[in-house]
Design a protein around this motif. Structure first.
Motif: not given
Length: 107
Positions: A16-31
């Motif tokens: 999870d990357i917190d951009l301040g205004s939102r959190i962007v989820k980077l999915l595991n390759p298996l997902r």
């Protein structure tokens, strides 16, 4: 089934990357869907070639693993042209996926 899903999330959760205004989820390759997994492997192979455009390839890789197109656009907008930030995000993502566990949020 719920306990299996919880175990899978704990082991193969997102970065999870917190951009301040939102959190962007980077999915595991298996997902990821198979087509996106294969595309990610192809991008990672290109990263190891001499003369590869690291910025373009890292952007492509992170776009592939982002939870959605709008999330990818928000992340790329926040990063801008900063290759060091791209490298750091990809490194955190890679560490989290190699360990088989969700990585901590980047702040």
């Amino acid at each position: 089934m719920d306990d299996i899903r919880c175990a899978a999330e704990a082991k193969y959760g997102s970065t999870d990357i917190d951009l301040g205004s939102r959190i962007v989820k980077l999915l595991n390759p298996l997902r990821l869907p198979k087509t996106r997994r294969l595309a990610l492997v192809a991008v990672q192979e290109k990263l190891n070639t001499e003369g590869a455009d690291q910025e373009a390839l890292l952007s492509e890789a992170l776009t592939l693993v982002a939870e959605s197109s709008p999330a990818a656009k928000a992340l790329m907008s926040a990063v801008g042209d900063d290759l060091a930030v791209l490298v750091e995000i990809f490194a955190r993502y890679s560490e989290g996926t190699q360990a088989g566990e969700a990585s901590p949020s980047a702040g």
